[in-house]
Design a protein around this motif. Structure first.
Motif, PDB file in Angstrom:
ATOM      1  N   CYS A   1       3.890  39.440 -22.938  1.00 22.22           N
ATOM      2  CA  CYS A   1       3.833  38.330 -23.907  1.00 22.22           C
ATOM      3  C   CYS A   1       3.063  38.789 -25.132  1.00 22.22           C
ATOM      4  O   CYS A   1       2.295  39.760 -25.084  1.00 22.22           O
ATOM      5  CB  CYS A   1       3.186  37.092 -23.287  1.00 22.22           C
TER       6      CYS A   1
ATOM      7  N   CYS B   1       2.719  32.027 -15.797  1.00 22.78           N
ATOM      8  CA  CYS B   1       3.862  32.071 -16.715  1.00 22.78           C
ATOM      9  C   CYS B   1       4.313  30.664 -17.088  1.00 22.78           C
ATOM     10  O   CYS B   1       4.639  30.385 -18.243  1.00 22.78           O
ATOM     11  CB  CYS B   1       4.999  32.862 -16.075  1.00 22.78           C
TER      12      CYS B   1
ATOM     13  N   SER C   1       6.431  35.098 -28.101  1.00 19.85           N
ATOM     14  CA  SER C   1       7.450  35.509 -27.143  1.00 19.85           C
ATOM     15  C   SER C   1       6.833  35.798 -25.781  1.00 19.85           C
ATOM     16  O   SER C   1       5.681  36.233 -25.692  1.00 19.85           O
ATOM     17  CB  SER C   1       8.186  36.755 -27.643  1.00 19.85           C
ATOM     18  N   ILE C   2       7.623  35.538 -24.734  1.00 20.65           N
ATOM     19  CA  ILE C   2       7.368  36.003 -23.368  1.00 20.65           C
ATOM     20  C   ILE C   2       8.612  36.782 -22.961  1.00 20.65           C
ATOM     21  O   ILE C   2       9.721  36.244 -23.019  1.00 20.65           O
ATOM     22  CB  ILE C   2       7.115  34.831 -22.409  1.00 20.65           C
ATOM     23  N   TYR C   3       8.457  38.021 -22.557  1.00 19.81           N
ATOM     24  CA  TYR C   3       9.612  38.878 -22.291  1.00 19.81           C
ATOM     25  C   TYR C   3       9.445  39.595 -20.966  1.00 19.81           C
ATOM     26  O   TYR C   3       8.340  39.725 -20.432  1.00 19.81           O
ATOM     27  CB  TYR C   3       9.810  39.887 -23.431  1.00 19.81           C
TER      28      TYR C   3
ATOM     29  N   TYR D   1       5.454  40.592 -16.360  1.00 21.53           N
ATOM     30  CA  TYR D   1       6.105  40.191 -17.606  1.00 21.53           C
ATOM     31  C   TYR D   1       5.132  40.489 -18.742  1.00 21.53           C
ATOM     32  O   TYR D   1       3.935  40.732 -18.521  1.00 21.53           O
ATOM     33  CB  TYR D   1       6.477  38.704 -17.601  1.00 21.53           C
TER      34      TYR D   1
ATOM     35  N   LEU E   1       1.942  29.186 -19.670  1.00 16.11           N
ATOM     36  CA  LEU E   1       2.169  29.750 -21.008  1.00 16.11           C
ATOM     37  C   LEU E   1       3.438  29.182 -21.633  1.00 16.11           C
ATOM     38  O   LEU E   1       3.476  28.899 -22.837  1.00 16.11           O
ATOM     39  CB  LEU E   1       2.257  31.272 -20.912  1.00 16.11           C
TER      40      LEU E   1
END
Length: 332
Positions: free
Chosen positions: A228, A89, A144-146, A226, A92
């Motif tokens: 992405c 993460c 986006s990373i959510y 997560y 990224l």
């Protein structure tokens, strides 16, 4: 003549093969006598950070005799997997986002605890489609990373890192149109910005921690820690075998980097092999402006200014003397 040329080329090829075989034998002998370890390096194209992991494999090194071999428990394996997810993460985040991008929290209207995981996933996919359209209208690419989590009382909280190429108010309105109700048409949204430091290990740990609230439950919202978007640039992995007995306890950074000793991990694994993991962060880059070209321009400007200053200091007293004595008369 051609026959002699062919025999000469064949002899050179044989000599080359012999050299390669002898080199392999020497390396194998050195590994057996001196030992070796595996150095794995994860890097990103921009070069902002480099994560290094060193470990000794049973193929090259020896176990620590003080430790008894233990079978790793499920908790230790999960802890190791979570740390690995934090590392991925962080890579990224560093590669695809910059200081000033949005770190947003989206909430659902009150009294919506009965929503199932499938319904929440549908809301998120609908919300992402709206954002893709908004970014396409602005001529930008949506990244986006959510992460989605569920609290102890059942409330769902949705966090996301989004590139800040459009106004954040448009993003908030898109979420409110997606999940808003008649009683609560505008659920709360909170927007902050990524810090100017350009290095966010705490944010990566927070994202993974929120995802673990439902990841290992019977009804997970996301089937990963997560999520992405697919257009994110991925890190590259390079593995080398280093012939050495051991590594340095306090590693040194390569030129232009500094080592994050606070988040460094080192010790001995459950099966008796030592390991070391740390992150190297690049210094001297204006992360808000970007890449290596900007750094080269800044270096050239600094070098040119330094040369001009040196020339001014050298020529300054002579120029003043020449101006005060234009005819070149000798003073008593």
């Amino acid at each position: 003549l051609n026959h002699f040329q062919g025999s000469a080329s064949m002899s050179s090829e044989r000599k080359l093969l012999k050299r390669q075989r002898s080199r392999k034998r020497r390396m194998a002998a050195r590994r057996k006598s001196k030992g070796a370890y595996i150095r794995t390096e994860w890097s990103i194209p921009s070069g902002k950070i480099v994560i290094v992991q060193k470990s000794i494999s049973g193929r090259y090194g020896k176990r620590d005799g003080k430790r008894i071999r233990e079978k790793p428990s499920e908790e230790k394996v999960r802890r190791w997997q979570d740390k690995r997810a934090e590392m991925q993460c962080l890579l990224l985040l560093e590669e695809n986002f910059k200081p000033g991008d949005y770190w947003m929290r989206f909430s659902y209207p009150p009294r919506t605890f009965d929503k199932t995981s499938a319904e929440i996933r549908r809301d998120v996919t609908c919300f992402k489609r709206k954002l893709v359209r908004l970014y396409q209208k602005a001529g930008k690419e949506f990244k986006s990373i959510y992460v989605l989590g569920r609290g102890k009382r059942g409330s769902v909280h949705f966090h996301a890192v989004i590139n800040g190429d459009i106004d954040s108010r448009l993003i908030e309105k898109a979420w409110q149109k997606t999940v808003g109700t008649e009683k609560c048409p505008c659920p709360s949204c909170n927007t902050t910005h990524l810090s100017d430091e350009g290095y966010w290990p705490d944010l990566a740990a927070y994202i993974v921690k929120n995802g673990l609230e439902t990841f290992r439950s019977d009804d997970p919202i996301l089937h990963a820690r997560y999520g992405c978007t697919r257009n994110l640039r991925k890190p590259t992995k390079k593995t080398t075998v280093v012939v050495a007995g051991d590594w340095v306890e306090k590693p040194r950074a390569k030129a232009g980097y500094w080592v994050d000793y606070e988040n460094m991990r080192a010790g001995i694994s459950d099966i008796g092999f030592p390991f070391q993991s740390y992150c190297q962060v690049k210094i001297g880059i204006d992360l808000t402006k970007g890449d290596r070209k900007h750094l080269r321009k800044e270096r050239k400007k600094a070098n040119d200014n330094g040369r001009k200053r040196k020339g001014a200091t050298r020529d300054g007293p002579e120029a003043e003397a020449a101006s005060s004595n234009p005819a070149g008369e000798q003073r008593g």
